[in-house]
Design a protein around this motif. Sequence first.
Motif, PDB file in Angstrom:
ATOM      1  N   PHE A 104      22.501  30.985  57.759  1.00  0.00           N
ATOM      2  CA  PHE A 104      21.565  30.550  56.725  1.00  0.00           C
ATOM      3  C   PHE A 104      21.810  29.081  56.377  1.00  0.00           C
ATOM      4  N   ARG A 105      20.725  28.373  56.098  1.00  0.00           N
ATOM      5  CA  ARG A 105      20.819  26.968  55.705  1.00  0.00           C
ATOM      6  C   ARG A 105      20.047  26.752  54.402  1.00  0.00           C
ATOM      7  N   ARG A 106      20.629  25.953  53.527  1.00  0.00           N
ATOM      8  CA  ARG A 106      20.037  25.707  52.208  1.00  0.00           C
ATOM      9  C   ARG A 106      18.774  24.854  52.316  1.00  0.00           C
ATOM     10  N   ALA A 107      17.742  25.254  51.562  1.00  0.00           N
ATOM     11  CA  ALA A 107      16.514  24.460  51.458  1.00  0.00           C
ATOM     12  C   ALA A 107      16.425  23.764  50.103  1.00  0.00           C
ATOM     13  N   TRP A 108      16.702  24.485  49.030  1.00  0.00           N
ATOM     14  CA  TRP A 108      16.741  23.925  47.682  1.00  0.00           C
ATOM     15  C   TRP A 108      17.465  24.927  46.800  1.00  0.00           C
ATOM     16  N   ASN A 109      17.680  24.585  45.558  1.00  0.00           N
ATOM     17  CA  ASN A 109      18.279  25.522  44.598  1.00  0.00           C
ATOM     18  C   ASN A 109      17.212  26.064  43.666  1.00  0.00           C
ATOM     19  N   HIS A 110      17.387  27.315  43.263  1.00  0.00           N
ATOM     20  CA  HIS A 110      16.636  27.861  42.136  1.00  0.00           C
ATOM     21  C   HIS A 110      17.563  27.844  40.925  1.00  0.00           C
ATOM     22  N   ALA A 187      16.298  38.329  28.552  1.00  0.00           N
ATOM     23  CA  ALA A 187      15.104  37.523  28.322  1.00  0.00           C
ATOM     24  C   ALA A 187      13.959  37.975  29.224  1.00  0.00           C
ATOM     25  N   SER A 188      12.739  37.993  28.681  1.00  0.00           N
ATOM     26  CA  SER A 188      11.569  38.322  29.494  1.00  0.00           C
ATOM     27  C   SER A 188      11.428  37.288  30.601  1.00  0.00           C
ATOM     28  N   ARG A 189      11.005  37.753  31.764  1.00  0.00           N
ATOM     29  CA  ARG A 189      10.965  36.907  32.951  1.00  0.00           C
ATOM     30  C   ARG A 189       9.550  36.399  33.212  1.00  0.00           C
ATOM     31  N   ILE A 190       9.444  35.126  33.594  1.00  0.00           N
ATOM     32  CA  ILE A 190       8.186  34.558  34.061  1.00  0.00           C
ATOM     33  C   ILE A 190       8.335  34.258  35.549  1.00  0.00           C
ATOM     34  N   GLY A 191       7.447  34.806  36.345  1.00  0.00           N
ATOM     35  CA  GLY A 191       7.458  34.549  37.767  1.00  0.00           C
ATOM     36  C   GLY A 191       6.429  35.444  38.469  1.00  0.00           C
ATOM     37  N   PRO A 192       5.612  34.890  39.343  1.00  0.00           N
ATOM     38  CA  PRO A 192       5.641  33.480  39.677  1.00  0.00           C
ATOM     39  C   PRO A 192       4.961  32.649  38.594  1.00  0.00           C
ATOM     40  N   LEU A 193       5.087  31.349  38.719  1.00  0.00           N
ATOM     41  CA  LEU A 193       4.281  30.416  37.942  1.00  0.00           C
ATOM     42  C   LEU A 193       3.842  29.331  38.918  1.00  0.00           C
ATOM     43  N   LEU A 215      10.702  35.125  21.094  1.00  0.00           N
ATOM     44  CA  LEU A 215      11.742  35.741  21.913  1.00  0.00           C
ATOM     45  C   LEU A 215      12.024  34.880  23.144  1.00  0.00           C
ATOM     46  N   PRO A 216      13.226  34.973  23.701  1.00  0.00           N
ATOM     47  CA  PRO A 216      13.566  34.133  24.844  1.00  0.00           C
ATOM     48  C   PRO A 216      12.852  34.564  26.114  1.00  0.00           C
ATOM     49  N   ILE A 217      12.619  33.591  26.961  1.00  0.00           N
ATOM     50  CA  ILE A 217      12.091  33.827  28.301  1.00  0.00           C
ATOM     51  C   ILE A 217      13.095  33.273  29.302  1.00  0.00           C
ATOM     52  N   ALA A 218      12.981  33.719  30.538  1.00  0.00           N
ATOM     53  CA  ALA A 218      13.800  33.205  31.633  1.00  0.00           C
ATOM     54  C   ALA A 218      12.872  32.867  32.791  1.00  0.00           C
ATOM     55  N   ILE A 219      13.120  31.736  33.434  1.00  0.00           N
ATOM     56  CA  ILE A 219      12.238  31.252  34.490  1.00  0.00           C
ATOM     57  C   ILE A 219      13.096  30.608  35.571  1.00  0.00           C
ATOM     58  N   ASP A 220      12.873  30.990  36.835  1.00  0.00           N
ATOM     59  CA  ASP A 220      13.652  30.482  37.966  1.00  0.00           C
ATOM     60  C   ASP A 220      12.892  29.349  38.638  1.00  0.00           C
ATOM     61  N   VAL A 221      13.408  28.136  38.471  1.00  0.00           N
ATOM     62  CA  VAL A 221      12.711  26.914  38.839  1.00  0.00           C
ATOM     63  C   VAL A 221      13.290  26.338  40.138  1.00  0.00           C
ATOM     64  N   PRO A 222      12.445  25.980  41.113  1.00  0.00           N
ATOM     65  CA  PRO A 222      12.967  25.277  42.292  1.00  0.00           C
ATOM     66  C   PRO A 222      13.290  23.828  41.927  1.00  0.00           C
ATOM     67  N   ALA A 261       7.739  28.242  39.182  1.00  0.00           N
ATOM     68  CA  ALA A 261       8.746  29.301  39.107  1.00  0.00           C
ATOM     69  C   ALA A 261       8.531  30.230  40.284  1.00  0.00           C
ATOM     70  N   THR A 262       9.637  30.630  40.918  1.00  0.00           N
ATOM     71  CA  THR A 262       9.544  31.611  41.994  1.00  0.00           C
ATOM     72  C   THR A 262       9.294  32.994  41.406  1.00  0.00           C
ATOM     73  N   THR A 263       8.802  33.903  42.228  1.00  0.00           N
ATOM     74  CA  THR A 263       8.454  35.234  41.742  1.00  0.00           C
ATOM     75  C   THR A 263       9.695  36.024  41.364  1.00  0.00           C
ATOM     76  N   SER A 264      10.664  36.087  42.280  1.00  0.00           N
ATOM     77  CA  SER A 264      11.834  36.931  42.087  1.00  0.00           C
ATOM     78  C   SER A 264      12.951  36.465  43.009  1.00  0.00           C
ATOM     79  N   LEU A 265      14.171  36.404  42.502  1.00  0.00           N
ATOM     80  CA  LEU A 265      15.309  36.071  43.348  1.00  0.00           C
ATOM     81  C   LEU A 265      15.679  37.234  44.263  1.00  0.00           C
ATOM     82  N   GLU A 266      15.182  38.414  43.990  1.00  0.00           N
ATOM     83  CA  GLU A 266      15.476  39.571  44.818  1.00  0.00           C
ATOM     84  C   GLU A 266      14.542  39.695  46.025  1.00  0.00           C
ATOM     85  N   LEU A 267      13.267  39.318  45.863  1.00  0.00           N
ATOM     86  CA  LEU A 267      12.286  39.490  46.943  1.00  0.00           C
ATOM     87  C   LEU A 267      11.511  38.220  47.282  1.00  0.00           C
ATOM     88  N   GLY A 268      11.872  37.109  46.687  1.00  0.00           N
ATOM     89  CA  GLY A 268      11.214  35.865  47.024  1.00  0.00           C
ATOM     90  C   GLY A 268      10.046  35.509  46.117  1.00  0.00           C
TER      91      GLY A 268
END
Length: 268
Positions: A104-110, A187-193, A215-222, A261-268
Motif C-alpha cells: 500500500f502507498r499513501r495518497a493523502w491523510n483523512h 459525535a454524529s457523523r457527516i459523510g460524504p460531503l 451537539l457535536p459532529i465529526a467529519i473526516d476531511v481529506p 468529507a469522505t463517506t466512511s473510513l471503513e468502506l471508503g
Amino acid sequence: MRRLREWADEEGWNPGESDGQAFLAADPHGFLVGRLNGEAVASISAVRYGADFGFIGFYIVRPELRGQGYGLQVWKAGMAHLEGRNVALDGVVERQADYRKSGFRRAWNHVRYEGVPHGAEPVGDVALVDARAIPFDRLAAYDRRFFPTARDAFLASWVSLSDRTALAAVRDGELQGFGVLRPAAGASRIGPLYAASEDVALSLMAALAGAVPGLPIAIDVPDANKASVALVERLGLQATFEAARMYTGPVPNVDLSGIYATTSLELG
C-alpha cells in the motif's frame, strides 16, 4: 455487524449506528471474522466494488490476543477476497508501516475534526433539498465523480436509512453538492460531503449540523483538499484523529477538490 461496530467503538472509531445495514448492501460476503475455540477474536472487511476495486476496513484483533498472528490470518483472507483489484484502506498511524510492506502507498491523510460548529450559516443561492427527492440515477452519477467506481447498492441504502439526514444542493437544476448526517455512539457523523465550492459545502454543513442543534459532529476531511481543512477549522472544529488513505495500485482519478468529507473510513 453489530459486534464489529462495537469493536470499532471500543477502538474510538465511532462508526454510525446503522452503518452496518448499508455496509452489507455493498458486499454481503465482504465481512470476515476469525474465531478461536468458537469465539470471535478478529475481524476484517474486504468489500468488493465493481470489477476492479476493493476496500479494507474493520481490521481489528481483540486487545488481549494481539501479536499472536490472528490478525495476519484474517488479513490474508480479506486480501484473497480482493485479489486482482486495486485495494484501498484508511490506515491508522501505528499500522502504516505494515501496510506499506503489504504494497500500500499513501495518497493523502483523512483527518477527523469534531465539535459544535460555530458560525455555520447557509450562504449563496443554492437550494437544499432532501437527497431522496433527487432521481437516484442522478445522485449515483454525481457520487461517481468522487468515488473510484459505481456503488449503487451501497449508496441507495446509505441515503435511505431512516436515522439519516441526506441533503442535496441544487442550483439552476444542477447538482452542486450532497451530504449525509448519521447518528453514532459519539459525535454524529457527516459523510460524504461533496460540494462544488466552499460556500456550497458551508451551506450543506450548516443544514446537516442543524439537524442536531448544539451537539457535536465529526467529519473526516481529506487534507489534500485545503479548502475543506480551512472550512472546518474556521467553524471551530478540532482535529482528533487521522488515518492515511492508501492504495495498492494507482490513485484513482476522482474530483478530490469537491470532497469535503469522505463517506466512511471503513468502506471508503
